[in-house]
Design a protein around this motif. Structure first.
Motif, PDB file in Angstrom:
ATOM      1  N   PRO A 145       0.944  -1.305  -0.066  1.00  0.00           N
ATOM      2  CA  PRO A 145      -0.201  -0.090   0.011  1.00  0.00           C
ATOM      3  C   PRO A 145       0.843   1.305  -0.003  1.00  0.00           C
ATOM      4  CG  PRO A 145       0.230  -0.843   2.271  1.00  0.00           C
ATOM      5  CD  PRO A 145       1.072  -1.828   1.245  1.00  0.00           C
ATOM      6  N   ALA A 146       1.962   1.182  -0.704  1.00  0.00           N
ATOM      7  CA  ALA A 146       2.987   2.281  -1.032  1.00  0.00           C
ATOM      8  C   ALA A 146       2.558   3.457  -1.930  1.00  0.00           C
ATOM      9  CB  ALA A 146       4.235   2.132  -0.978  1.00  0.00           C
ATOM     10  N   GLY A 147       1.510   3.231  -2.989  1.00  0.00           N
ATOM     11  CA  GLY A 147       1.336   4.161  -4.095  1.00  0.00           C
ATOM     12  C   GLY A 147       2.660   4.388  -4.818  1.00  0.00           C
ATOM     13  N   GLY A 148       3.049   5.695  -5.065  1.00  0.00           N
ATOM     14  CA  GLY A 148       4.202   5.898  -5.746  1.00  0.00           C
ATOM     15  C   GLY A 148       5.398   6.663  -4.963  1.00  0.00           C
ATOM     16  N   VAL A 149       5.152   6.374  -3.708  1.00  0.00           N
ATOM     17  CA  VAL A 149       5.915   7.019  -2.710  1.00  0.00           C
ATOM     18  C   VAL A 149       7.506   6.409  -2.753  1.00  0.00           C
ATOM     19  CG1 VAL A 149       6.563   7.072  -0.100  1.00  0.00           C
ATOM     20  CG2 VAL A 149       4.438   7.777  -1.040  1.00  0.00           C
ATOM     21  N   ALA A 150       8.265   7.085  -2.579  1.00  0.00           N
ATOM     22  CA  ALA A 150       9.613   6.604  -2.725  1.00  0.00           C
ATOM     23  C   ALA A 150      10.448   6.312  -1.448  1.00  0.00           C
ATOM     24  CB  ALA A 150      10.656   7.634  -3.618  1.00  0.00           C
ATOM     25  N   GLU A 151      11.155   5.468  -1.404  1.00  0.00           N
ATOM     26  CA  GLU A 151      11.779   4.933   0.142  1.00  0.00           C
ATOM     27  C   GLU A 151      13.300   4.928  -0.076  1.00  0.00           C
ATOM     28  OE1 GLU A 151      10.796   4.088   3.138  1.00  0.00           O
ATOM     29  OE2 GLU A 151       8.760   5.047   2.546  1.00  0.00           O
ATOM     30  N   PRO A 152      13.970   5.210   0.977  1.00  0.00           N
ATOM     31  CA  PRO A 152      15.546   5.196   0.843  1.00  0.00           C
ATOM     32  C   PRO A 152      15.975   3.862   1.519  1.00  0.00           C
ATOM     33  CG  PRO A 152      14.811   6.245   2.735  1.00  0.00           C
ATOM     34  CD  PRO A 152      13.553   5.835   2.259  1.00  0.00           C
ATOM     35  N   PHE A 153      15.655   2.607   0.835  1.00  0.00           N
ATOM     36  CA  PHE A 153      15.920   1.364   0.910  1.00  0.00           C
ATOM     37  C   PHE A 153      17.482   1.406   1.612  1.00  0.00           C
ATOM     38  CE2 PHE A 153      12.410   0.874  -1.748  1.00  0.00           C
ATOM     39  CZ  PHE A 153      11.691  -0.039  -1.165  1.00  0.00           C
ATOM     40  N   VAL A 154      17.706   0.838   2.637  1.00  0.00           N
ATOM     41  CA  VAL A 154      18.867   0.620   3.225  1.00  0.00           C
ATOM     42  C   VAL A 154      19.484  -0.776   3.347  1.00  0.00           C
ATOM     43  CG1 VAL A 154      18.127   0.646   5.657  1.00  0.00           C
ATOM     44  CG2 VAL A 154      20.510   1.551   5.236  1.00  0.00           C
ATOM     45  N   ASP A 155      20.580  -0.920   3.412  1.00  0.00           N
ATOM     46  CA  ASP A 155      21.223  -2.179   3.370  1.00  0.00           C
ATOM     47  C   ASP A 155      21.591  -2.612   4.952  1.00  0.00           C
ATOM     48  OD1 ASP A 155      23.621  -4.717   3.184  1.00  0.00           O
ATOM     49  OD2 ASP A 155      22.762  -4.344   1.361  1.00  0.00           O
ATOM     50  N   GLN A 189      10.187   0.735  -8.919  1.00  0.00           N
ATOM     51  CA  GLN A 189      11.517   0.487  -9.364  1.00  0.00           C
ATOM     52  C   GLN A 189      12.427  -0.478  -8.557  1.00  0.00           C
ATOM     53  OE1 GLN A 189      12.351   4.959  -8.171  1.00  0.00           O
ATOM     54  NE2 GLN A 189      12.378   5.590 -10.276  1.00  0.00           N
ATOM     55  N   ALA A 190      12.244  -0.571  -7.457  1.00  0.00           N
ATOM     56  CA  ALA A 190      12.817  -1.698  -6.777  1.00  0.00           C
ATOM     57  C   ALA A 190      12.494  -3.085  -7.245  1.00  0.00           C
ATOM     58  CB  ALA A 190      12.666  -1.593  -5.126  1.00  0.00           C
ATOM     59  N   ALA A 191      11.243  -3.243  -7.565  1.00  0.00           N
ATOM     60  CA  ALA A 191      10.995  -4.425  -8.302  1.00  0.00           C
ATOM     61  C   ALA A 191      11.654  -4.858  -9.549  1.00  0.00           C
ATOM     62  CB  ALA A 191       9.294  -4.447  -8.386  1.00  0.00           C
ATOM     63  N   ALA A 192      11.654  -3.515 -10.280  1.00  0.00           N
ATOM     64  CA  ALA A 192      12.162  -3.484 -11.925  1.00  0.00           C
ATOM     65  C   ALA A 192      13.745  -3.968 -11.597  1.00  0.00           C
ATOM     66  CB  ALA A 192      12.100  -2.404 -12.459  1.00  0.00           C
ATOM     67  N   GLU A 193      14.545  -3.317 -10.327  1.00  0.00           N
ATOM     68  CA  GLU A 193      15.875  -3.787 -10.293  1.00  0.00           C
ATOM     69  C   GLU A 193      16.104  -5.037  -9.953  1.00  0.00           C
ATOM     70  OE1 GLU A 193      18.532  -1.050  -8.705  1.00  0.00           O
ATOM     71  OE2 GLU A 193      17.733   0.866  -9.315  1.00  0.00           O
ATOM     72  N   ILE A 194      15.033  -5.819  -8.942  1.00  0.00           N
ATOM     73  CA  ILE A 194      15.278  -7.005  -8.505  1.00  0.00           C
ATOM     74  C   ILE A 194      15.096  -8.137 -10.064  1.00  0.00           C
ATOM     75  CG2 ILE A 194      14.186  -8.906  -7.297  1.00  0.00           C
ATOM     76  CD1 ILE A 194      13.386  -6.755  -5.257  1.00  0.00           C
ATOM     77  N   ALA A 195      14.039  -7.493 -10.530  1.00  0.00           N
ATOM     78  CA  ALA A 195      13.791  -8.369 -11.959  1.00  0.00           C
ATOM     79  C   ALA A 195      14.941  -8.313 -12.928  1.00  0.00           C
ATOM     80  CB  ALA A 195      12.429  -7.768 -12.481  1.00  0.00           C
ATOM     81  N   ASP A 196      15.541  -7.188 -13.002  1.00  0.00           N
ATOM     82  CA  ASP A 196      16.903  -7.378 -13.820  1.00  0.00           C
ATOM     83  C   ASP A 196      17.865  -8.186 -13.408  1.00  0.00           C
ATOM     84  OD1 ASP A 196      18.069  -5.896 -16.236  1.00  0.00           O
ATOM     85  OD2 ASP A 196      19.330  -5.202 -14.547  1.00  0.00           O
ATOM     86  N   ALA A 197      18.028  -8.094 -12.261  1.00  0.00           N
ATOM     87  CA  ALA A 197      19.253  -8.779 -11.562  1.00  0.00           C
ATOM     88  C   ALA A 197      19.078 -10.370 -11.367  1.00  0.00           C
ATOM     89  CB  ALA A 197      19.507  -8.295 -10.023  1.00  0.00           C
ATOM     90  N   ALA A 198      17.870 -10.472 -11.088  1.00  0.00           N
ATOM     91  CA  ALA A 198      17.506 -12.041 -10.895  1.00  0.00           C
ATOM     92  C   ALA A 198      17.006 -12.774 -12.034  1.00  0.00           C
ATOM     93  CB  ALA A 198      16.425 -12.132  -9.901  1.00  0.00           C
ATOM     94  N   GLY A 199      16.814 -12.027 -13.125  1.00  0.00           N
ATOM     95  CA  GLY A 199      16.395 -12.506 -14.710  1.00  0.00           C
ATOM     96  C   GLY A 199      15.083 -13.223 -14.409  1.00  0.00           C
ATOM     97  N   ARG A 200      14.073 -12.569 -13.777  1.00  0.00           N
ATOM     98  CA  ARG A 200      12.838 -13.329 -13.534  1.00  0.00           C
ATOM     99  C   ARG A 200      11.802 -11.871 -13.412  1.00  0.00           C
ATOM    100  NH1 ARG A 200      12.678 -16.961  -8.939  1.00  0.00           N
ATOM    101  NH2 ARG A 200      10.539 -16.813  -9.271  1.00  0.00           N
ATOM    102  N   ASP A 257      24.597   0.542  -2.455  1.00  0.00           N
ATOM    103  CA  ASP A 257      23.760   0.912  -3.374  1.00  0.00           C
ATOM    104  C   ASP A 257      22.636  -0.371  -3.487  1.00  0.00           C
ATOM    105  OD1 ASP A 257      22.538   3.043  -5.470  1.00  0.00           O
ATOM    106  OD2 ASP A 257      22.581   1.173  -6.446  1.00  0.00           O
ATOM    107  N   PHE A 258      21.143  -0.061  -3.866  1.00  0.00           N
ATOM    108  CA  PHE A 258      20.298  -1.189  -3.987  1.00  0.00           C
ATOM    109  C   PHE A 258      20.672  -2.218  -5.152  1.00  0.00           C
ATOM    110  CE2 PHE A 258      16.365  -2.656  -5.282  1.00  0.00           C
ATOM    111  CZ  PHE A 258      15.621  -3.306  -4.136  1.00  0.00           C
ATOM    112  N   ALA A 259      21.280  -1.582  -6.197  1.00  0.00           N
ATOM    113  CA  ALA A 259      21.774  -2.333  -7.481  1.00  0.00           C
ATOM    114  C   ALA A 259      22.918  -3.246  -6.957  1.00  0.00           C
ATOM    115  CB  ALA A 259      22.091  -1.548  -8.472  1.00  0.00           C
ATOM    116  N   ASP A 260      23.499  -3.008  -6.168  1.00  0.00           N
ATOM    117  CA  ASP A 260      24.682  -3.744  -5.862  1.00  0.00           C
ATOM    118  C   ASP A 260      24.171  -4.787  -4.819  1.00  0.00           C
ATOM    119  OD1 ASP A 260      26.919  -2.329  -6.987  1.00  0.00           O
ATOM    120  OD2 ASP A 260      26.985  -1.025  -5.230  1.00  0.00           O
TER     121      ASP A 260
END
Length: 273
Positions: A145-155, A189-200, A257-260
């Protein structure tokens, strides 16, 4: 002379395990406390606190299930008083960024008279690999339920490194550290980066708070489902859509970074069914 002991609460959890392992690797005596550990600590049972606090110099305080829980401030206040009475010198609190109850708990710790530090975080990268969002990634749909809000995901490795720095270096204490990643990302955007890295195929599905709650009840039960839903309702208003400099201030390096994170997670098979 032996080093003073550090009590790590929630030591089998995502942050506690990392903090305890890092402290042990540095040669610090660590008492690992959780509901099921050799040194049990149960938040609903104050009688379990004193044995865990005996002889302890510092505490990593991670309240489970979350500081957003209604009972959290009262229990944190009681635990902080018990720690002070037991001779604990320092508390380092894992706090929730933008959470009202977490802010109350921060004030309790800051006003305790103990040396303190606060690690203030929001959404962890590792929620997608070892938390509640792993299942949705594997099924291909992250419904939030986050809509289009951006989050500063942290490792979580950054979170643990900052917590250990605060526990071991008094020069860093007496303040709060907002720990975030280096970029703001929407869940799409996070889902898209996961999809790109995971190939799914992984997509984000925005849902209402009530839809989110109904989907959780069967999985985690009504009480925890309500807690998570209320937490999302509170923080997904854009209040956390800003970067913090806590990692840089505590560690003198940029955050991961999230991509790493995605590339490493994919490399070790985190998203293979």
């Amino acid at each position: 002379m032996s080093r003073p002991s550090v009590l790590v609460t929630a030591a089998t959890g995502k942050t506690g395990r990392r903090v305890a392992d890092r402290l042990a690797a540095l040669g610090h005596p660590v008492i690992r406390a959780s509901r099921s550990s050799a040194q049990p600590l149960r938040w609903e049972d104050p009688a379990s606190w004193s044995p865990a606090l005996d002889g302890v110099d510092s505490v990593y305080l991670c309240y489970h299930p979350d500081l957003a829980a209604p009972e959290a401030p009262a229990l944190v206040e009681k635990f902080t008083a018990a720690a002070r009475d037991a001779g604990v010198r320092k508390l380092v609190l894992l706090s929730g960024r933008g959470e009202t109850n977490a802010q109350r708990c921060e004030a309790i710790v800051a006003d305790s008279g103990l040396t303190y530090g606060i690690v203030r975080a929001s959404w962890f990268n590792q929620n997608f690999t070892e938390g509640s969002l792993l299942g949705p990634v594997l099924t291909g749909t992250i419904a939030m339920p986050a809509g289009g809000v951006a989050e500063p995901f942290v490792d979580l490795d950054d979170v643990a490194d900052v917590a250990v720095a605060l526990l071991t270096d008094d020069r860093l204490t007496g303040r709060a550290y907002d720990v975030t990643g280096p970029r703001l990302l929407t869940f799409a955007q996070a889902a898209a980066e996961i999809a790109d890295a995971a190939g799914r195929a992984v997509t984000y599905l925005p849902v209402t708070a009530e839809q989110f709650h109904l989907g959780l009840v069967a999985e985690v039960g009504p009480d925890y489902a309500r807690l998570l839903t209320d937490l999302c309702t509170e923080v997904f208003d854009g209040r956390n859509a800003a970067l913090g400099d806590g990692v840089e201030r505590a560690l003198g390096r940029p955050p991961r970074d999230f991509a790493d994170f995605c590339r490493q997670a994919a490399a070790v098979g985190a998203w293979q069914q």
